[in-house]
Design an enzyme around this catalytic site. Structure first.
Site, PDB file in Angstrom:
ATOM      1  N   ASP A  13     -61.354  13.429  15.876  1.00  0.00           N
ATOM      2  CA  ASP A  13     -62.419  13.002  16.794  1.00  0.00           C
ATOM      3  C   ASP A  13     -63.230  14.157  17.352  1.00  0.00           C
ATOM      4  O   ASP A  13     -64.457  14.127  17.342  1.00  0.00           O
ATOM      5  CB  ASP A  13     -61.831  12.171  17.940  1.00  0.00           C
ATOM      6  CG  ASP A  13     -61.185  10.898  17.413  1.00  0.00           C
ATOM      7  OD1 ASP A  13     -61.921  10.023  16.963  1.00  0.00           O
ATOM      8  OD2 ASP A  13     -59.946  10.820  17.426  1.00  0.00           O
ATOM      9  N   ARG A  73     -54.923  18.585  32.269  1.00  0.00           N
ATOM     10  CA  ARG A  73     -56.385  18.462  32.364  1.00  0.00           C
ATOM     11  C   ARG A  73     -57.004  19.498  33.292  1.00  0.00           C
ATOM     12  O   ARG A  73     -58.000  20.130  32.930  1.00  0.00           O
ATOM     13  CB  ARG A  73     -56.801  17.033  32.746  1.00  0.00           C
ATOM     14  CG  ARG A  73     -56.279  15.947  31.819  1.00  0.00           C
ATOM     15  CD  ARG A  73     -56.404  16.287  30.362  1.00  0.00           C
ATOM     16  NE  ARG A  73     -55.754  15.305  29.490  1.00  0.00           N
ATOM     17  CZ  ARG A  73     -55.502  15.508  28.217  1.00  0.00           C
ATOM     18  NH1 ARG A  73     -55.799  16.664  27.636  1.00  0.00           N
ATOM     19  NH2 ARG A  73     -54.921  14.570  27.497  1.00  0.00           N
TER      20      ARG A  73
HETATM   21  N1  ARG Z   1     -50.778   7.836  30.311  1.00  0.00           N
HETATM   22  C1  ARG Z   1     -50.708   9.250  30.440  1.00  0.00           C
HETATM   23  C2  ARG Z   1     -51.606   9.732  31.552  1.00  0.00           C
HETATM   24  O1  ARG Z   1     -52.542   9.062  31.901  1.00  0.00           O
HETATM   25  C3  ARG Z   1     -50.995   9.974  29.156  1.00  0.00           C
HETATM   26  C4  ARG Z   1     -52.410   9.914  28.663  1.00  0.00           C
HETATM   27  C5  ARG Z   1     -52.618  10.469  27.282  1.00  0.00           C
HETATM   28  N2  ARG Z   1     -51.776   9.798  26.358  1.00  0.00           N
HETATM   29  C6  ARG Z   1     -51.923   9.719  25.036  1.00  0.00           C
HETATM   30  N3  ARG Z   1     -50.962   9.176  24.367  1.00  0.00           N
HETATM   31  N4  ARG Z   1     -52.971  10.165  24.405  1.00  0.00           N
HETATM   32  O2  ARG Z   1     -51.398  10.804  32.080  1.00  0.00           O
END
Ligand code: ARG
Length: 401
Positions: free
Chosen positions: A14, A95
């Site tokens: 992506d 992040r």
């Molecule tokens: N649900 C988790 C969060 O919001 C992980 C998000 C990313 N998960 C993934 N399988 N791409 O922190």
């Protein structure tokens, strides 16, 4: 001058397609930025070359693995942070550190906009964009999957048409995000929440049903941070990696949950966080002997609130910063050793020692020679129950009328 956009680049399909896609949609030059948060896998040089092969004008790799361990994983450990009681915030804490490096790169390369590969349904778009708004208020944000209609099918078609140096045939039904603190897997058949996960989705942990012999480990902490494993000095990054290996071999840290996303959707996720869960367990047990009762009770609620804020993309917020100060203050005496056995999917503490412990053998012992004066308990209980007793007297009086 041509406008420049910094893209958070993972090396996957992506974001590889996003390089050219953004270019075509906006006319801007794209600078790919990959951030090493201990995700393993391909070398970052391979990823860098791929970004250039896909048309990035610059490709920049930031080694943030120690920074991530020290400044993001350790605060999570000190907070014993588990969102909704289960999830050690694996993606949520990565992040903000990625954002820091994106904003830094935007400054260095003179970009006006930051792009990321998130969809419009998840938490990560919020975390990226709130972070960018906070650290680079003048920067714009764009998400090609969400804002420029870059669907999976279109991405594959685009990659094939342009002959991009990326595999489009390998069918992986899962969405995976991983770093040294853990791994998150979603989508595919897991979206039916009655379906049990199959073995193939796990990577950081071995099946706990057939574990190797029990593995006893001693973890030493100083002020809430792991500093040695079995007497060997380690950095936070080394501690996490070593426990990923040893706890992972025993199947420790598998988590299967339905959680509440910030955007109001409940979603199913499988996590594996062997090192994080072993460390949090050990750290919590050391706090049990080194933190005073009222401070410990209050800290549990602070830790929960901290986890919610971080999950909700508020890493750089004032409240999060204030809670950090509280949590940091509680860690002053969280120094000592925890011994635990890793086996069959469990990390079980069986010994603790600390120079700064509040555990007093002479007070606690039931053997003769204890220093606790049991006669004090009668008066204490009388007063402790007084207000409830007075209230219940009133209940009886009122009911009798
Ligand atoms: N649900 C988790 C969060 O919001 C992980 C998000 C990313 N998960 C993934 N399988 N791409 O922190």
């Amino acid at each position: 001058m041509t406008e420049r956009i910094v893209l958070a680049y993972s090396g996957g399909l992506d974001t590889s397609v996003a390089i050219g896609w953004i270019g075509e949609a906006t006319g801007a030059e794209v600078i790919a930025v990959a951030v090493d948060v201990g995700q393993g896998g391909e070398s970052l040089e391979t990823i860098r070359q791929r970004a250039l092969g896909c048309g990035a004008v610059e490709a920049y790799v930031a080694d943030a693995s120690d920074e991530f361990a020290n400044e993001y994983c350790m605060p999570t450990l000190k907070a014993n942070a588990l969102y909704q009681g289960h999830y050690p915030l694996v993606s949520a804490i990565s992040r903000p550190v990625i954002v820091k490096h994106l904003v830094k790169a935007a400054r260095e390369f003179g970009a006006t906009t930051v792009a990321h590969g998130c969809t419009g349904k998840g938490n990560d778009q919020v975390r990226f964009e709130v972070g960018i708004q906070t650290l680079g208020p003048d920067l714009k944000c764009i998400a090609p999957v969400r804002d420029l209609a870059l669907t999976r099918d279109k991405a594959i078609a685009f990659a094939e048409e342009k002959g991009l140096p990326i595999e489009t045939t390998k069918k992986n039904p899962y969405s995976i995000d991983q770093n040294v603190w853990g791994r998150a897997v979603e989508t595919g058949y897991l979206e039916d929440i009655w379906n049990a996960p199959t073995k193939d989705i796990y990577d950081y942990t071995a099946t706990p049903e057939f574990p190797p012999a029990p593995d006893e480990v001693t973890i030493s902490f100083e002020a809430g941070v792991p500093v040695a494993i079995d007497g060997v000095r380690v950095t936070p990054l080394q501690a996490i990696k070593e426990l990923n290996r040893r706890a992972g071999a025993q199947g420790v840290g598998r988590i299967d949950v339905v959680e509440d996303r910030l955007v109001g959707i409940k979603s199913r996720e499988i996590y594996e966080a062997p090192g994080a869960m072993a460390l949090i367990t050990a750290h919590k047990h050391l706090e049990d002997i080194t933190i005073e009762r009222e401070q410990a009770r209050f800290k549990a609620t602070v830790g929960q609130r901290w986890a919610e804020l971080v999950y909700d993309g508020q890493w750089f917020s004032p409240l999060k910063r204030s809670l950090d100060a509280f949590i940091e203050d509680t860690q002053r005496y969280v120094t000592g050793d925890i011994r635990m056995v890793l086996h069959g999917g469990q990390a079980i503490v069986n010994g603790r020692r600390s120079e700064t412990s509040l555990y007093d053998f002479d007070l606690a012992t039931y053997d003769t020679g204890d220093t606790f004066d049991q006669s004090m308990a009668r008066g204490f209980i009388e007063l402790w129950g007084m207000s409830a007793k007075v209230a219940s007297g009133r209940d009886i009086r009122v009911a009798g009328k």
